[in-house]
Each structure stands twice: as structure tokens, then as C-alpha cells.
Design an enzyme around this catalytic site. Structure first.
Site, PDB file in Angstrom:
ATOM      1  N   THR A   1     -67.375 -17.178  -1.573  1.00  0.00           N
ATOM      2  CA  THR A   1     -68.382 -17.143  -2.384  1.00  0.00           C
ATOM      3  C   THR A   1     -69.215 -15.777  -2.235  1.00  0.00           C
ATOM      4  O   THR A   1     -69.492 -15.889  -0.836  1.00  0.00           O
ATOM      5  CB  THR A   1     -69.056 -18.239  -2.347  1.00  0.00           C
ATOM      6  OG1 THR A   1     -68.252 -19.688  -2.677  1.00  0.00           O
ATOM      7  CG2 THR A   1     -70.363 -18.438  -3.457  1.00  0.00           C
TER       8      THR A   1
ATOM      9  N   THR B   1     -64.237 -20.221  -5.315  1.00  0.00           N
ATOM     10  CA  THR B   1     -65.338 -19.829  -6.120  1.00  0.00           C
ATOM     11  C   THR B   1     -66.512 -21.152  -5.967  1.00  0.00           C
ATOM     12  O   THR B   1     -66.352 -22.047  -5.413  1.00  0.00           O
ATOM     13  CB  THR B   1     -64.921 -19.891  -7.714  1.00  0.00           C
ATOM     14  OG1 THR B   1     -66.291 -19.279  -8.275  1.00  0.00           O
ATOM     15  CG2 THR B   1     -64.700 -21.299  -8.636  1.00  0.00           C
TER      16      THR B   1
ATOM     17  N   ASP C   1     -69.878 -19.819   2.822  1.00  0.00           N
ATOM     18  CA  ASP C   1     -68.416 -19.955   2.550  1.00  0.00           C
ATOM     19  C   ASP C   1     -67.959 -18.408   2.232  1.00  0.00           C
ATOM     20  O   ASP C   1     -68.330 -17.766   1.455  1.00  0.00           O
ATOM     21  CB  ASP C   1     -68.359 -20.558   0.927  1.00  0.00           C
ATOM     22  CG  ASP C   1     -66.970 -20.773   0.399  1.00  0.00           C
ATOM     23  OD1 ASP C   1     -65.989 -20.833   1.134  1.00  0.00           O
ATOM     24  OD2 ASP C   1     -66.781 -20.633  -0.765  1.00  0.00           O
TER      25      ASP C   1
ATOM     26  N   GLY D   1     -72.982 -18.696  -0.610  1.00  0.00           N
ATOM     27  CA  GLY D   1     -72.523 -17.335  -0.163  1.00  0.00           C
ATOM     28  C   GLY D   1     -72.750 -16.916   0.997  1.00  0.00           C
ATOM     29  O   GLY D   1     -71.990 -16.312   1.577  1.00  0.00           O
TER      30      GLY D   1
END
Length: 184
Positions: free
Chosen positions: A171, A8, A168, A165
């Protein structure tokens, strides 16, 4: 085995007198598959006066959030004192030491990272980030604060999560961003 939010990204930013926090919505089961894409890992507590974001085990994060809110009530909303007291009990209790989560907490004036090893960290530059995409979001936020000074803290936080995002795999782009200007 508890479900983890290891994968996250949470970021908190203080910029031009505004504080904001954002997080993505992806929950990954281990490193195998996406379990949920719309989780809410950033939320308001203490009658909307405090925003908390968490990374780690779902159950552990909720447990710590509940304990933190009790500390806020006990210390009349004093964010620093509540953070320090949570870190003390977290570090001193053998059962709580097993909890696998990290918190970022903020009010309109200050922010702290609280961890199970007893750390309560206030940033020097007004930015905190945790989670698998935390370093990517942190880098994006630092660049935005330096070069996009007209952008609001909330927009910076959203953009930083979206940059994370893009890089990763843990994410996503389902961003929840909160500030103290309006109820979200």
C-alpha cells in the site's frame, strides 16, 4: 495471468452523516515489483451518485464495475438492490465465479461490500475495508471514529489509508479520497 490489485487498500467510512471512500494507488505485479504507483481504484459512477472501490484483478474489477453500473441503472440507483443482483449473477455464473475481485460500493446513505461468493455485507459500524492493508486501515478508522469525532469522513479515510501505507508494503501513500460534498 491477469494483473492483480491484491496488494491494495480500500476503505469506506460513514461518520457524522457523511460517507467517504479512499484507496491507495499502488499496483504490484505479483509479489515481485511495483508496476504503477498512481492507479485510481476508487471512482465515481452512476452520474457521480455512487462511489465504487475495488481490489483484485484489474480486468475483473473493471468488468464487475461495469456490470454493477448496469444493475444500478436497471434498479434506478437502488444501491442495495443493485448490489444483491450483482452478487446473484456473480455467484450463479460459472465464468463470473472465476473473477478475482471485491467491490465496496456506497452512495450518500449506505455502503456494501460485494464479493464473488455471493456476499453483500453492510457494516454495523459504518466502516468497510478490503485489500492487503485493509485490516490496518480498518483499525485506524475505528480509532479515528472513536477518538477524533470532529474529523470528516473523507479525512478519516485518507488517514486510514496512510496508516496502512506505513505498515503494509503493498500500500502506498498516493491516496485518492472521494466523498459526496464535492466533485473530485
Amino acid at each position: 495471468m491477469p494483473v492483480k490489485f491484491d496488494a491494495t487498500t480500500i476503505i469506506a467510512i460513514s461518520h457524522n452523516g457523511e460517507n467517504a471512500m479512499a484507496g491507495d494507488g499502488q499496483v504490484t505485479m505479483g509479489e515481485k515489483f511495483i508496476m504503477k504507483g498512481t492507479a485510481r481504484k476508487v471512482r465515481r459512477i452512476y452520474d457521480g451518485k455512487v462511489i465504487v472501490g475495488f481490489a483484485g484483478s484489474v480486468a475483473d474489477a473493471f468488468n464487475l464495475e461495469e456490470k454493477f453500473e448496469k444493475k444500478l441503472s436497471e434498479y434506478s440507483g437502488n444501491l442495495q438492490r443493485a448490489s444483491v443482483e450483482l452478487a446473484k449473477i456473480w455467484r450463479g455464473d460459472q465464468q463470473l465465479q472465476k473473477l478475482e475481485a471485491m467491490l465496496i460500493v456506497m452512495d450518500e446513505k449506505e455502503m456494501y461490500l460485494v464479493s464473488g461468493s455471493g456476499e453483500v455485507i453492510a457494516p454495523d459500524d459504518g466502516i468497510l475495508a478490503i485489500g492487503s492493508g485493509g485490516n490496518f486501515a480498518l483499525a485506524a478508522a475505528k480509532a479515528l471514529k472513536k477518538h477524533a469525532t470532529q474529523v470528516s469522513a473523507k479525512e478519516m479515510a485518507k488517514t486510514a489509508i496512510n496508516v496502512a501505507g506505513d505498515i503494509d508494503i503493498f500500500t502506498n501513500h498516493n491516496v485518492i479520497a472521494l466523498d459526496f460534498k464535492e466533485e473530485d
